[in-house]
Design a protein around this motif. Structure first.
Motif, PDB file in Angstrom:
ATOM      1  N   THR A  66       6.023  -4.819  11.518  1.00 15.49           N
ATOM      2  CA  THR A  66       4.764  -4.129  11.292  1.00 15.49           C
ATOM      3  C   THR A  66       3.646  -4.938  11.915  1.00 15.49           C
ATOM      4  O   THR A  66       3.437  -6.107  11.560  1.00 15.49           O
ATOM      5  N   THR A 516       4.388  -3.987   0.391  1.00 10.68           N
ATOM      6  CA  THR A 516       4.580  -3.122   1.551  1.00 10.68           C
ATOM      7  C   THR A 516       6.070  -2.910   1.767  1.00 10.68           C
ATOM      8  O   THR A 516       6.891  -3.782   1.463  1.00 10.68           O
ATOM      9  N   SER A 518       8.616  -1.387   4.871  1.00 16.21           N
ATOM     10  CA  SER A 518       8.833  -0.849   6.208  1.00 16.21           C
ATOM     11  C   SER A 518      10.328  -0.617   6.373  1.00 16.21           C
ATOM     12  O   SER A 518      11.124  -1.546   6.244  1.00 16.21           O
ATOM     13  N   ASN A 535       6.590   3.616   6.641  1.00 19.39           N
ATOM     14  CA  ASN A 535       5.730   2.511   6.234  1.00 19.39           C
ATOM     15  C   ASN A 535       4.951   2.923   4.993  1.00 19.39           C
ATOM     16  O   ASN A 535       4.316   3.992   4.978  1.00 19.39           O
ATOM     17  N   TYR A 536       5.007   2.070   3.976  1.00 22.87           N
ATOM     18  CA  TYR A 536       4.351   2.383   2.706  1.00 22.87           C
ATOM     19  C   TYR A 536       3.648   1.132   2.182  1.00 22.87           C
ATOM     20  O   TYR A 536       4.232   0.041   2.163  1.00 22.87           O
ATOM     21  N   ASP A 537       2.381   1.295   1.772  1.00 21.68           N
ATOM     22  CA  ASP A 537       1.592   0.207   1.195  1.00 21.68           C
ATOM     23  C   ASP A 537       1.184   0.594  -0.217  1.00 21.68           C
ATOM     24  O   ASP A 537       0.755   1.737  -0.469  1.00 21.68           O
TER      25      ASP A 537
END
Length: 664
Positions: A66, A516, A518, A535-537
């Motif tokens: 990322t 996070t 990925s 992708n997740y935050d």
């Protein structure tokens, strides 16, 4: 006695350095030690398999990686990101890391090294993941691209973008010339409505927004052909003009209108020297000078024939010198370095007849030292001690001088079993950079906000404990998971001055947890040369607000996610991006501001007609982008009575862009 997290991490840093020294002394007191860091190398066929015309295209396809861009504020230590070029940060303050990577053609890339857990580069020690791009001497030629938006639902315009990179190699020198011209425009429409405290409609209507950016960039990079060192000179000039026109119609003869223009001229020169000795010791010297002029003019008509003028002129200067040295073949693999930066801001503001001058100057000294210990074949310990001394002077209607000192330890414990997973545990204390714009007053006419300057603002700090995992499952699924806990100090929030004005100030402490994810899934079994990326935050924070009690910190986005599916073959590439909704909340003194969006889809398709020509078509916001901006107002401040809400629902229709990319 209560011990702060900062003290705990400082103590851990001292213990870790002691433990590192003892371990090396016991295992091998008379031999040198070289860092053993695992990396994935993309070279030859594996490099060619990464589709794309430039470095940014290629690194975006690395499984589990990322891209992280740091802020572009003062100094070089925090101005880059987790991508290096030939082992060095991109020494630029005028362009973002993505812009620099986009200007590096793929035929100049010899290899890409991806470090998933631990790396040997001291100038990017704040990152666990890192990519190092290795380049080779360019060939004589040019890369160019031309781009045009073809459709718009609001006006018949054809904004253009032209760019070229010309490589001029020679026996003694190599030169690269970059030229970029941009005439980009965008429009949107909105429905707005205002309700009072009883929920009754008091105003409604339509809003039209038009934005235009005209930008020019000219830069030249020169390198002499040296044997055991690399020397790079760079000079850049950037001219940008922005225009914004915003109008609201509510059925009355006199409407609300905002006309705003901003011009920016930025000039930058830098030198980056790297030398490698016979025993692989590395020395690096970076020198940078940056100067920027900004002029803002705003005219605001609010149900009247007379405009409320606002004008501001700002001049910013920065000089930075940075020296780093690393000795990887010595015991402890020591690293040393120092950065000295001098920064100045002068602002003249005329707001409705109220004239103010603000000046800020800063000198920062940031030395550091670090060592690396290979505890076992799988465990590596990296300890670094950063220090900072800052002299800050500010002056507007009164003067203020502050001297600040910080100790910023970092400890990284990496475990790499040379299998399908690895792990990194990090403890660190960081000090954020101050934004000099917060020292001068500013205005946001679009949302009817003003902000006073704060001459006594201090940087915010945080201590962090984090863990990062990399896992490769079934040879087709790569996961990167990062979780962290931060203890924040001197957080920046909007606070109220005794005279009632609002400004950014140091507002106490907060805690933040987040993570996070990925995930890259190789879907070649269903469709050749394809992959799916998620992708997740996640972030959650608590701050004790003196007005309303416990709440999240300002500007927090609890959830943010994107999904991408793409196929990259030898002659064509296509993909679909999905942006999931997110919500951001901001806490002003007498206002609660919420920004929301909806699901967005975009797509692209690229085809290589010949060896030197490619055509790319992209569609942004296929399903029509929709955003909501909600302002909840309160009497005096947010602890007072609710007085009403103003809501804007904006939409942006799909836009098709056609691009031609080629080389000569």
């Amino acid at each position: 006695m209560k011990v702060s997290a900062y003290s705990v991490i400082t103590l851990l840093g001292l213990c870790a350095n002691t433990f590192s020294s003892a371990t090396v002394a016991i295992t091998d007191a008379h031999t040198t030690h070289k860092q053993q860091v695992a990396a994935t190398h993309y070279e030859n066929e594996t490099l060619e398999a990464l589709y794309g015309q430039n470095a940014l295209d290629k690194i975006n396809q690395l499984p589990g990686f990322t891209l992280t861009q740091s802020n572009n504020q003062r100094g070089l230590s925090a101005a880059s990101g987790n991508v290096l070029i030939n082992g060095a940060n991109a020494a630029s303050k005028s362009e973002s890391l993505t812009d620099i990577l986009r200007q590096l053609p793929s035929d100049q890339i010899a290899a890409i090294h991806f470090y998933s857990a631990g790396h040997p580069f001291s100038t990017a020690s704040q990152f666990n993941q890192l990519v190092n791009i290795i380049t080779h001497s360019p060939k004589l030629g040019a890369h160019w691209q031309a781009r045009s938006k073809l459709t718009s639902a609001y006006d018949d315009y054809r904004p253009s973008e032209l760019a070229t990179q010309i490589s001029l190699p020679g026996e003694r020198w190599q030169h690269q010339l970059n030229m970029h011209y941009q005439d980009d425009r965008s429009q949107s429409t909105s429905l707005f409505q205002a309700v009072n405290a009883l929920g009754r409609m008091v105003e409604q209507g339509h809003e039209a927004l038009f934005e235009k950016r005209n930008g020019r960039l000219l830069s030249i990079t020169s390198q002499p052909n040296l044997v055991d060192s690399r020397l790079t000179f760079s000079a850049k000039a950037i001219l940008d003009d922005f225009q914004l026109t915003q109008s609201r119609e509510n059925g009355s003869p006199l409407s609300w209108q905002l006309n705003e223009s901003e011009s920016r001229a930025e000039y930058e020169m830098s030198m980056n020297w790297q030398k490698t000795s016979n025993n692989d010791s590395l020395f690096q010297l970076v020198v940078l000078h940056n100067r920027k002029h900004t002029d803002v003019r705003s005219e605001h008509f609010e149900h009247s024939l007379l405009a409320v003028p606002y004008q501001q002129h700002k001049t910013q200067q920065e000089q930075v010198i940075q020296f780093n040295t690393s000795l990887p073949n010595r015991t402890y693999s020591p690293e040393f370095g120092i950065e000295i930066s001098r920064n100045q801001l002068a602002a003249r503001t005329d707001s409705d007849g109220d004239f103010e001058r603000a000046q800020v100057s800063e000198i920062r000294y940031q030395p550091y030292a670090a060592i690396t210990t290979q505890l076992t074949a799988q465990w590596q310990l990296y300890t670094r001690l950063n220090t900072e001394h800052t002299v800050l002077k500010s002056r507007a209607r009164k003067s203020n001088q502050t001297q600040l000192g910080f100790i910023k330890p970092l400890i990284r414990l990496s475990y790499d079993p040379q299998s399908n997973w690895d792990m990194t545990i990090t403890a660190q204390h960081q000090v954020d950079q101050l934004d000099f714009d917060d020292f001068a007053q500013s205005q946001d006419t679009e949302f009817n906000r003003t902000q006073s300057g704060n001459l006594s603002l201090k940087p915010s700090q945080y201590s962090e404990l984090g863990t990062e995992f990399n896992l490769r499952l079934f040879e087709t699924l790569f996961l990167n998971i990062n979780v962290y806990h931060q203890w924040q100090k001197d957080v920046h929030e909007f606070i109220q001055r005794p005279n009632g004005d609002a400004m950014i100030g140091n507002a106490g402490n907060a805690q933040k947890i987040g993570g996070t994810l990925s995930a890259t899934w190789d879907t070649a079994t269903w469709l050749s040369d394809s992959q799916l990326t998620l992708n997740y935050d996640f972030a959650s924070a608590r701050y004790q607000d003196p007005l309303t009690g416990q709440r999240p910190i300002d500007g927090l986005i609890p959830h943010d996610a994107t999904i991408e599916f793409r196929q990259d073959s030898q002659y064509y590439s296509w993909g679909i991006d999905v942006y999931l909704p997110f919500t951001e909340t901001n806490y002003f003194v007498d206002e609660l501001y919420v920004e929301e969006d909806n699901v967005e889809f975009s797509a692209f398709m690229e085809y290589q007609f010949t060896h030197t020509l490619r055509v790319r078509t992209s569609i942004a916001t296929i399903n029509t982008a929709k955003y909501s901006y909600i302002q909840h107002f309160y009497d005096t401040d947010r602890s007072g009575a609710y007085t009403g809400t103003l809501r804007f629902d904006e939409r942006i229709d799909p836009v098709v862009t056609l691009s031609f990319l080629g080389q000569l």
